[in-house]
Enzyme design. Structure first.
Site, PDB file in Angstrom:
ATOM      1  N   SER A  68      27.884  19.474  27.651  1.00 13.72           N
ATOM      2  CA  SER A  68      28.589  19.607  26.919  1.00 13.72           C
ATOM      3  C   SER A  68      28.340  20.874  26.064  1.00 13.72           C
ATOM      4  O   SER A  68      29.421  21.621  25.265  1.00 13.72           O
ATOM      5  CB  SER A  68      28.588  18.241  25.718  1.00 13.72           C
ATOM      6  OG  SER A  68      27.201  18.185  25.708  1.00 13.72           O
ATOM      7  N   ASP A  77      22.032  18.985  33.454  1.00 12.27           N
ATOM      8  CA  ASP A  77      23.833  18.579  34.098  1.00 12.27           C
ATOM      9  C   ASP A  77      24.006  20.012  35.115  1.00 12.27           C
ATOM     10  O   ASP A  77      24.339  21.343  35.087  1.00 12.27           O
ATOM     11  CB  ASP A  77      24.472  19.495  33.121  1.00 12.27           C
ATOM     12  CG  ASP A  77      25.212  17.739  32.664  1.00 12.27           C
ATOM     13  OD1 ASP A  77      25.055  16.589  33.476  1.00 12.27           O
ATOM     14  OD2 ASP A  77      26.009  17.509  31.936  1.00 12.27           O
ATOM     15  N   GLU A 135      29.729   6.109  30.677  1.00  9.83           N
ATOM     16  CA  GLU A 135      29.541   7.387  29.295  1.00  9.83           C
ATOM     17  C   GLU A 135      31.352   6.213  29.600  1.00  9.83           C
ATOM     18  O   GLU A 135      31.658   6.320  30.573  1.00  9.83           O
ATOM     19  CB  GLU A 135      29.962   8.170  29.568  1.00  9.83           C
ATOM     20  CG  GLU A 135      30.318   8.963  28.391  1.00  9.83           C
ATOM     21  CD  GLU A 135      30.703  10.654  28.192  1.00  9.83           C
ATOM     22  OE1 GLU A 135      30.532  11.155  29.338  1.00  9.83           O
ATOM     23  OE2 GLU A 135      31.439  11.300  27.312  1.00  9.83           O
TER      24      GLU A 135
HETATM   25  O1  KIV Z   1      26.622  16.977  29.527  1.00  8.84           O
HETATM   26  C1  KIV Z   1      26.895  15.465  28.488  1.00  8.84           C
HETATM   27  O2  KIV Z   1      26.496  15.819  27.218  1.00  8.84           O
HETATM   28  C2  KIV Z   1      26.259  14.732  29.203  1.00  8.84           C
HETATM   29  C3  KIV Z   1      25.835  13.580  27.872  1.00  8.84           C
HETATM   30  C4  KIV Z   1      27.357  12.929  26.791  1.00  8.84           C
HETATM   31  C5  KIV Z   1      25.673  12.360  28.654  1.00  8.84           C
HETATM   32  O3  KIV Z   1      27.121  14.434  30.161  1.00  8.84           O
END
Ligand code: KIV
Length: 266
Positions: A45, A83, A182
């Site tokens: 994000s 991520d 989500e």
């Molecule tokens: O990228 C992110 O912030 C996420 C959250 C929304 C879980 O994957």
């Protein structure tokens, strides 16, 4: 305070104490959040939050690694998950492992997260068997926004419920230590949480998850524009910054700042 391990996160499923999770992308923010959180996610994000992108699809591995390093410089006790961005893990498990290992080695984080359920189970198994902890991410998957034709809430139809439970069981069997759910309706999130023995972490997925996560900049009101229904704003920090900067601008223009207190003499 002691470092929170992957084993601690898994064990929390049984204690029923909800896991507190937020996103972090920088050292100072990680320092503030760390004492309150079990998990800090360096989420992709950051593409929207830090770089003004329209989606997460343009985020690169180097961006994730740089922000992962920044968060780790805060020396956090929370479990740090980074991520895997779009295009770095979907093709073949070997490539996913190579990129996951790069994230782990270069940042020193504790785990990686990737989007997908049953379709990513073989990849999750490949990575976890090589000692890299994986958090899965099912339900609304922002990296599938083009394929899905938008950010669509999941878990309404019996087919979707079946698929989501199957996704959750598949990632658990593959070795994921937890799973983000989500944008999924309450009753479905509850069914998923009851169906597996690893913690579910909800974002727009109701109180029936084993933990909650929000994008920090949403919950502190730093982002302008549309925020999703689930993103409760705990403070309007943008308004506070606006007030402070207005004050500063006024003082500079009237030569009130810098006064004696902020001036060096010999
Ligand atoms: O990228 C992110 O912030 C996420 C959250 C929304 C879980 O994957």
């Amino acid at each position: 305070m002691k470092k929170i391990s992957i084993a601690d996160i898994k064990a929390q499923k049984n204690t029923k104490a909800p896991l507190v999770c937020l996103t972090a992308y920088t050292t100072p923010m990680a320092q503030i959040l760390d004492k309150h959180c079990d998990i800090l996610l360096v989420g992709d994000s950051l593409g929207m939050v830090m770089y003004g992108m329209e989606s997460t699809l343009g985020v690169t591995l180097d961006m994730m690694i740089n922000h992962g390093k920044a968060v780790m410089r805060a020396k956090p006790n929370a479990c740090i998950v980074v991520d895997m961005p779009y295009g770095t893990y979907e093709q073949i498990p070997e490539l996913a492992y190579k990129n996951a290992k790069r994230i782990m080695d270069e940042t020193g984080c504790n785990a990686v997260k990737l989007e997908g359920g049953q379709d990513m189970a073989a990849t999750i198994e490949y990575i976890t068997k090589r000692n890299i902890p994986v958090m899965a991410h099912i339900g609304l998957q922002p990296q599938s926004v083009v394929k899905d034709g938008g950010y669509k809430i999941k878990g309404r139809t019996s087919q979707e419920i079946y698929t989501l439970i199957n996704d959750a069981k598949s990632v658990e069997r593959a070795g994921a230590f937890s799973v983000v759910i989500e944008g999924t309706i309450e009753s479905t999130s509850q069914k998923i949480t009851n169906a597996i023995d690893i913690p579910t972490i909800g974002i727009g997925a109701s109180k029936y998850c084993d933990g909650q996560i929000l994008v920090t900049d949403d919950m502190i009101g730093l982002l302008s524009g549309h925020t999703p229904k689930f993103a409760k704003k705990y403070i309007n920090i943008a308004a506070e910054i606006d007030k402070a900067v207005q004050n500063y601008a006024e003082e500079v223009r009237t030569r009130k700042f810098p006064d004696e207190n902020y001036t060096y003499h010999k």
